[in-house]
Design a protein around this motif. Structure first.
Motif, PDB file in Angstrom:
ATOM      1  N   SER A   1       0.823  -1.213   0.000  1.00 54.38           N
ATOM      2  CA  SER A   1       0.000   0.000   0.000  1.00 54.38           C
ATOM      3  C   SER A   1       0.854   1.259   0.000  1.00 54.38           C
ATOM      4  CB  SER A   1      -0.932  -0.017   1.215  1.00 54.38           C
ATOM      5  OG  SER A   1      -1.701   1.159   1.283  1.00 54.38           O
ATOM      6  N   VAL A   2       1.910   1.261   0.797  1.00 57.45           N
ATOM      7  CA  VAL A   2       2.799   2.427   0.864  1.00 57.45           C
ATOM      8  C   VAL A   2       3.548   2.594  -0.456  1.00 57.45           C
ATOM      9  CG1 VAL A   2       4.816   3.422   1.994  1.00 57.45           C
ATOM     10  CG2 VAL A   2       3.044   2.324   3.367  1.00 57.45           C
ATOM     11  N   ILE A   3       4.015   1.488  -1.030  1.00 54.94           N
ATOM     12  CA  ILE A   3       4.771   1.555  -2.288  1.00 54.94           C
ATOM     13  C   ILE A   3       3.921   2.152  -3.405  1.00 54.94           C
ATOM     14  CG2 ILE A   3       5.765   0.136  -4.126  1.00 54.94           C
ATOM     15  CD1 ILE A   3       6.835  -1.737  -1.934  1.00 54.94           C
ATOM     16  N   VAL A   4       2.663   1.706  -3.492  1.00 55.28           N
ATOM     17  CA  VAL A   4       1.793   2.167  -4.582  1.00 55.28           C
ATOM     18  C   VAL A   4       1.667   3.689  -4.593  1.00 55.28           C
ATOM     19  CG1 VAL A   4      -0.582   2.122  -5.469  1.00 55.28           C
ATOM     20  CG2 VAL A   4       0.528  -0.004  -4.748  1.00 55.28           C
ATOM     21  N   LYS A   5       1.694   4.302  -3.428  1.00 53.16           N
ATOM     22  CA  LYS A   5       1.567   5.765  -3.346  1.00 53.16           C
ATOM     23  C   LYS A   5       2.732   6.479  -4.034  1.00 53.16           C
ATOM     24  CE  LYS A   5      -0.975   5.497   1.026  1.00 53.16           C
ATOM     25  NZ  LYS A   5      -0.935   5.782   2.483  1.00 53.16           N
ATOM     26  N   HIS A   6       3.850   5.784  -4.188  1.00 53.69           N
ATOM     27  CA  HIS A   6       5.027   6.391  -4.805  1.00 53.69           C
ATOM     28  C   HIS A   6       5.138   6.095  -6.295  1.00 53.69           C
ATOM     29  CE1 HIS A   6       7.050   7.815  -1.109  1.00 53.69           C
ATOM     30  NE2 HIS A   6       6.453   6.779  -0.542  1.00 53.69           N
ATOM     31  N   LEU A   7       4.220   5.328  -6.838  1.00 49.61           N
ATOM     32  CA  LEU A   7       4.295   4.969  -8.248  1.00 49.61           C
ATOM     33  C   LEU A   7       3.677   6.060  -9.119  1.00 49.61           C
ATOM     34  CD1 LEU A   7       3.206   1.209  -8.178  1.00 49.61           C
ATOM     35  CD2 LEU A   7       5.511   2.159  -7.963  1.00 49.61           C
ATOM     36  N   PRO A   8       4.290   6.378 -10.239  1.00 53.37           N
ATOM     37  CA  PRO A   8       3.689   7.350 -11.157  1.00 53.37           C
ATOM     38  C   PRO A   8       2.576   6.689 -11.980  1.00 53.37           C
ATOM     39  CG  PRO A   8       5.738   6.533 -12.074  1.00 53.37           C
ATOM     40  CD  PRO A   8       5.621   5.926 -10.696  1.00 53.37           C
ATOM     41  N   GLU A   9       1.710   7.506 -12.541  1.00 49.79           N
ATOM     42  CA  GLU A   9       0.698   6.974 -13.440  1.00 49.79           C
ATOM     43  C   GLU A   9       1.360   6.545 -14.748  1.00 49.79           C
ATOM     44  OE1 GLU A   9      -2.647   9.472 -14.067  1.00 49.79           O
ATOM     45  OE2 GLU A   9      -3.223   9.528 -11.943  1.00 49.79           O
ATOM     46  N   GLY A  10       0.896   5.423 -15.271  1.00 43.21           N
ATOM     47  CA  GLY A  10       1.457   4.932 -16.522  1.00 43.21           C
ATOM     48  C   GLY A  10       1.059   3.495 -16.753  1.00 43.21           C
ATOM     49  N   PRO A  11       1.236   3.005 -17.976  1.00 42.91           N
ATOM     50  CA  PRO A  11       0.842   1.631 -18.300  1.00 42.91           C
ATOM     51  C   PRO A  11       1.784   0.622 -17.664  1.00 42.91           C
ATOM     52  CG  PRO A  11       2.016   2.617 -20.140  1.00 42.91           C
ATOM     53  CD  PRO A  11       1.822   3.709 -19.121  1.00 42.91           C
ATOM     54  N   PRO A  12       1.369  -0.645 -17.561  1.00 46.93           N
ATOM     55  CA  PRO A  12       2.245  -1.679 -16.993  1.00 46.93           C
ATOM     56  C   PRO A  12       3.449  -1.944 -17.889  1.00 46.93           C
ATOM     57  CG  PRO A  12       0.272  -2.670 -17.929  1.00 46.93           C
ATOM     58  CD  PRO A  12       0.060  -1.188 -17.957  1.00 46.93           C
ATOM     59  N   PHE A  13       4.526  -2.384 -17.289  1.00 44.07           N
ATOM     60  CA  PHE A  13       5.730  -2.732 -18.036  1.00 44.07           C
ATOM     61  C   PHE A  13       5.620  -4.132 -18.640  1.00 44.07           C
ATOM     62  CE2 PHE A  13       7.156   0.441 -14.994  1.00 44.07           C
ATOM     63  CZ  PHE A  13       8.027   1.226 -15.733  1.00 44.07           C
ATOM     64  N   TYR A  14       4.920  -5.029 -17.936  1.00 48.43           N
ATOM     65  CA  TYR A  14       4.859  -6.432 -18.337  1.00 48.43           C
ATOM     66  C   TYR A  14       3.412  -6.904 -18.405  1.00 48.43           C
ATOM     67  CZ  TYR A  14       9.836  -6.554 -17.044  1.00 48.43           C
ATOM     68  OH  TYR A  14      11.187  -6.306 -16.948  1.00 48.43           O
ATOM     69  N   ASP A  15       3.184  -7.958 -19.205  1.00 48.27           N
ATOM     70  CA  ASP A  15       1.878  -8.623 -19.194  1.00 48.27           C
ATOM     71  C   ASP A  15       1.636  -9.205 -17.808  1.00 48.27           C
ATOM     72  OD1 ASP A  15       1.535  -8.035 -21.850  1.00 48.27           O
ATOM     73  OD2 ASP A  15       2.283  -9.982 -22.566  1.00 48.27           O
ATOM     74  N   GLU A  16       0.375  -9.351 -17.436  1.00 50.52           N
ATOM     75  CA  GLU A  16       0.056  -9.751 -16.068  1.00 50.52           C
ATOM     76  C   GLU A  16       0.391 -11.209 -15.754  1.00 50.52           C
ATOM     77  OE1 GLU A  16      -4.701 -10.691 -16.560  1.00 50.52           O
ATOM     78  OE2 GLU A  16      -4.065  -8.753 -15.781  1.00 50.52           O
ATOM     79  N   ASP A  17       0.744 -12.020 -16.764  1.00 50.20           N
ATOM     80  CA  ASP A  17       1.140 -13.400 -16.484  1.00 50.20           C
ATOM     81  C   ASP A  17       2.654 -13.554 -16.329  1.00 50.20           C
ATOM     82  OD1 ASP A  17       1.652 -12.854 -19.126  1.00 50.20           O
ATOM     83  OD2 ASP A  17       1.011 -14.812 -19.874  1.00 50.20           O
ATOM     84  N   ILE A  18       3.373 -12.431 -16.364  1.00 48.31           N
ATOM     85  CA  ILE A  18       4.826 -12.458 -16.168  1.00 48.31           C
ATOM     86  C   ILE A  18       5.138 -12.232 -14.692  1.00 48.31           C
ATOM     87  CG2 ILE A  18       7.019 -11.343 -16.744  1.00 48.31           C
ATOM     88  CD1 ILE A  18       5.854 -12.804 -19.103  1.00 48.31           C
TER      89      ILE A  18
END
Length: 309
Positions: A170-187
């Motif tokens: 939860s704390v980490i997510v607050k530091h993430l910028p908006e943007g698309p994922p780097f990888y497909d969700e099965d990676i």
């Protein structure tokens, strides 16, 4: 995963810390997948490994770095350089320390010297908080390291029990910028199956040998033929070589009448089978490669030092 929304968040988070502080155990707990090998030997992790955590509306790419330590040879310097370089490309650094820390040791001094120069936000992660006792302990540890850096926060966790993991995410997510994922969700991890297999073999060497042997051993996969790539095959065939520096180390790994090498192979085979879903034939050899840890060319050939672009 709602990666199609405009408010999706994604970013790179580095796990930094001294050897044996529990970074690999923590990332394995976070992504619920064995991406990094674990042992009680320092400097178990040699390569930077990127592991992917997918959540509702976000993706965290965790970079499990080798432990920063005081290098004694080319292998040590390569490990430290890889860890330091990874910090500069991150959105957040999770500086992992232990709940039992009472003073700042020389290896943490090395890390703190790097962190003091970094512009990346730092989150202090106090690991090995396995018990609810001494609830103020994480705060005391945070105060210790807070004399040197100004962390964006502190979270108490236990890679062993899972305590504090949801709070950490939860704390980490607050530091993430908006943007698309780097990888497909099965990676789950950015390394190929072949690399994971070599690391599993090395983990068994670490667990079944002692003294100087673990740090002198490197595993090279020389042949890897999977039914996924060769549909006519029913068995995953792996030919791997364990490289050591001395004849005495070779004898230790082989063991009396080959007993230790067979056990290394048996344990590795079972785990690789569980990972891949295929029956495995593991052809395992031990060879002497004198002073490979001091050789830049050997480090590149064995995949420990990345080749220059």
């Amino acid at each position: 995963m709602t990666n199609g929304t405009a408010h999706f968040r994604s970013g790179i988070v580095v796990l930094a810390g001294r050897p044996n502080v529990g970074k690999s155990s923590l990332v394995n707990r976070l992504i619920a997948y064995k991406a990094s090998i674990v042992s009680d030997k320092p400097q178990t992790t040699r390569n930077v490994i990127r592991c992917v955590y997918n959540g509702d509306g976000f993706q965290i790419v965790f970079t499990d770095t080798p432990g920063i330590h005081l290098p004694k040879h080319a292998l040590g310097r390569t490990i430290v350089d890889a860890a330091v370089d990874s910090m500069n490309d991150a959105n957040l650094v999770c500086y992992v320390v232990e709940s039992g820390d009472r003073s700042i040791g020389p290896e943490d001094e090395e890390i703190l010297a790097c962190l003091e120069k970094a512009e990346t936000p730092i989150l202090l992660v106090v690991n090995k908080c396995d018990s609810q006792k001494e609830k103020d302990l994480p705060d005391r540890v945070a105060a210790l390291y807070g004399t040197r850096i100004s962390p964006a926060g502190a979270v108490a966790v236990s890679a062993k029990t899972g305590r504090g993991i949801p709070e950490l995410v939860s704390v980490i997510v607050k530091h993430l910028p908006e943007g698309p994922p780097f990888y497909d969700e099965d990676i789950f991890v950015d390394r190929p199956e072949k690399f994971i297999a070599s690391e599993i073999i090395r983990e068994k060497v670490l667990r079944l040998t002692h003294e100087e042997v673990p740090h002198s051993a490197a595993v090279e996969i020389e042949e890897y033929k999977s039914p996924d790539e060769y549909p006519e095959r029913e068995v995953l065939f792996i030919r791997a070589t364990i490289h050591v520096e001395r004849e005495g180390q070779k004898r230790i790994i082989i063991g009396d009448k080959g007993t230790r090498l067979r056990e290394i192979g048996r344990l590795a085979r079972l785990e690789i089978q569980a990972l891949t879903g295929h029956r495995v034939y593991l052809d395992l050899w031990v060879k002497i490669r004198s002073d490979w840890r001091r050789s830049e060319s050997d480090l590149r050939k064995l995949g420990i030092k990345e080749r220059s672009p």
